[in-house]
Every structure is written in C-alpha cells, then in structure tokens.
Design a protein around this motif. Structure first.
Motif, short mmCIF file in Angstrom:
data_model
loop_
_atom_site.label_atom_id
_atom_site.label_comp_id
_atom_site.label_asym_id
_atom_site.label_seq_id
_atom_site.Cartn_x
_atom_site.Cartn_y
_atom_site.Cartn_z
N SER A 134 0.83 -1.21 0.00
CA SER A 134 0.00 0.00 0.00
C SER A 134 0.86 1.26 0.00
O SER A 134 0.53 2.26 -0.63
N THR B 93 -3.03 -0.09 -5.89
CA THR B 93 -4.19 0.27 -5.07
C THR B 93 -5.38 -0.65 -5.34
O THR B 93 -6.29 -0.74 -4.51
N PRO C 268 -8.62 5.73 -2.57
CA PRO C 268 -9.09 6.21 -1.26
C PRO C 268 -8.94 5.17 -0.15
O PRO C 268 -8.50 5.49 0.96
N TRP C 269 -9.31 3.93 -0.46
CA TRP C 269 -9.20 2.89 0.55
C TRP C 269 -7.73 2.61 0.89
O TRP C 269 -7.40 2.30 2.04
N THR C 270 -6.86 2.71 -0.10
CA THR C 270 -5.43 2.50 0.15
C THR C 270 -4.90 3.55 1.12
O THR C 270 -4.15 3.24 2.06
N ARG C 271 -5.31 4.81 0.90
CA ARG C 271 -4.88 5.90 1.79
C ARG C 271 -5.44 5.71 3.20
O ARG C 271 -4.77 6.05 4.18
N ILE C 272 -6.63 5.19 3.30
CA ILE C 272 -7.23 4.96 4.62
C ILE C 272 -6.54 3.81 5.34
O ILE C 272 -6.21 3.90 6.53
N LEU C 273 -6.33 2.71 4.62
CA LEU C 273 -5.84 1.48 5.25
C LEU C 273 -4.35 1.53 5.57
O LEU C 273 -3.91 0.94 6.57
N HIS C 274 -3.55 2.20 4.74
CA HIS C 274 -2.09 2.16 4.91
C HIS C 274 -1.64 2.54 6.32
O HIS C 274 -0.86 1.79 6.94
N TRP D 30 -0.16 11.71 8.91
CA TRP D 30 -1.50 11.12 8.91
C TRP D 30 -2.54 12.24 8.80
O TRP D 30 -3.00 12.81 9.79
N ALA E 32 -5.71 12.55 8.19
CA ALA E 32 -7.05 12.53 8.79
C ALA E 32 -7.05 12.91 10.26
O ALA E 32 -8.07 13.39 10.78
N TYR E 33 -5.93 12.71 10.95
CA TYR E 33 -5.94 12.89 12.40
C TYR E 33 -4.89 13.85 12.95
O TYR E 33 -5.17 14.58 13.92
#
Length: 210
Positions: free
Chosen positions: A29, A42, A49-55, A133, A135-136
C-alpha cells in the motif's frame, strides 16, 4: 531425551507471521502511494481512497505487533564479545567453514544488527507516519515538517524493505531456519552448529529439570 529443541513457541511464531503479513500489506500500500507508476497496486486494497485509509492503520498494527517481539527478544540481541570476533570471520561463515569461529547465542551478530535496524526504521516510520496522517494529526504540523517527515518516512521504508529482503534470504540460506519458524523446533545438531552458546544454555536447563 528429545531429539529436537523448541526454538519458538506458538505465540512467538504467530506473532512473527502476523507482523510479516502486515509488513507485506503496508509495503504494498505504501508503494502504491509512493509513485504514480505503482498506483495500480491500489487495486489490491479497493482503490486509491481505501489504500490511503488502510495504509496508516496497517502500519500501526505492524508496529504494535512488532513491539511485542522487541519486548520478547531484545535481551537475546544484545552484543557480546564473541560477536565481534564472529563478524571478523564472516567470510568463513559465508563459506560454511565455521572452524575457529567463536560460539554464539540464540542469534548471530548479523541477526542482531538486523534486529536493531528494524527497531530504528520502525520507530522512524511510526513517528513520521503520525506526522503525515492527514485525517488525524497532520494539521498539528507545518508543511515543512510534513515534507521532511515524508522524506524520512520514505528513507526508513527503504531501509526496512531492504532489511526484510536480507532477512528472508538469510533464513532460506541457513537450512532449518524457515522450518524453525514454521514448526518451532530445531534439531540438536542444528542448534549446536549454529548457536552453540544457546544450545549449551538449553542443555543446562534440561539437566536441572527433575
């Protein structure tokens, strides 16, 4: 007397393989996000998008599980006097000519160097990953810090991937190593040949048992 020696128990083996699986997923990822030419990776994770979330979550999981291995094995990876002499005779070891090479403990100096390289690279990846990161946490840092973190993150990932490749190659090269991580057991002859100090320690413990 048993003909084999337990090298890794079930918990240790399970932890090792969980870390291995998480490493592969995090590496794939990460590569997918690293360069446009690798973006096709990906598809393994359901798209960009899922790759960015899961990595990052894969990375956190890998770090947490690896931390358990560190707590369990760090004392076996401290360097001793024989390790320095062993490294000076690495040529003999590579040729399987171990006569005159000093006995070593549960892990040889090459494995110990790899262990500490993994710790450093994992720590760098964890710290820089948190900074990046989006998102956070990234909003707590300036753009220059995030860019610098991205650079160190990529460098640490390169070191980690290279170290794991060396680890896999060495495990295949030393016959019996992969089997030990699969079944947990090694022969007494294998233990005495490759890790004589550890073998002697195990034998002393067996002699003390009622």
């Amino acid at each position: 007397m048993k003909k084999q020696i337990l090298r890794y128990n079930a918990n240790e083996r399970t932890n090792h393989w969980v870390v291995s699986i998480l490493f592969v997923l995090a590496a794939l990822s990460g590569l997918a996000l690293f360069h446009p030419a690798l973006f096709w990776l990906t598809n393994l994770f359901g798209g960009g998008p899922w790759t960015r979330i899961l990595h990052p979550f894969l990375g956190v999981g890998m770090f947490a599980m690896f931390l358990w291995l560190v707590i369990r094995f760090w004392r076996y990876n401290l360097f001793i006097k024989n390790d320095r002499i062993w490294l000076k005779n690495i040529g003999k070891v590579m040729k399987n000519e171990e006569e005159g090479v000093p006995p070593i403990g549960k892990y040889n100096p090459g494995q110990k160097l790899l262990f500490w390289a993994l710790i450093v690279s994992m720590l760098v990846l964890a710290v820089t990953g948190v900074i990046m990161w989006r998102a956070y946490f990234s909003h707590f840092f300036g753009i220059d810090i995030i860019r610098l973190a991205s650079l160190f993150h990529a460098a640490a990932a390169f070191v980690l991937v290279t170290a794991i490749i060396v680890h896999v190659y060495a495990a295949i090269w030393i016959k019996g190593s992969v089997g030990a991580m699969m079944s947990g057991w090694v022969s007494r002859a294998w233990a005495k040949k490759h890790h004589e100090l550890w073998y002697d320690e195990v034998m002393r413990k067996e002699e003390r048992k009622p």
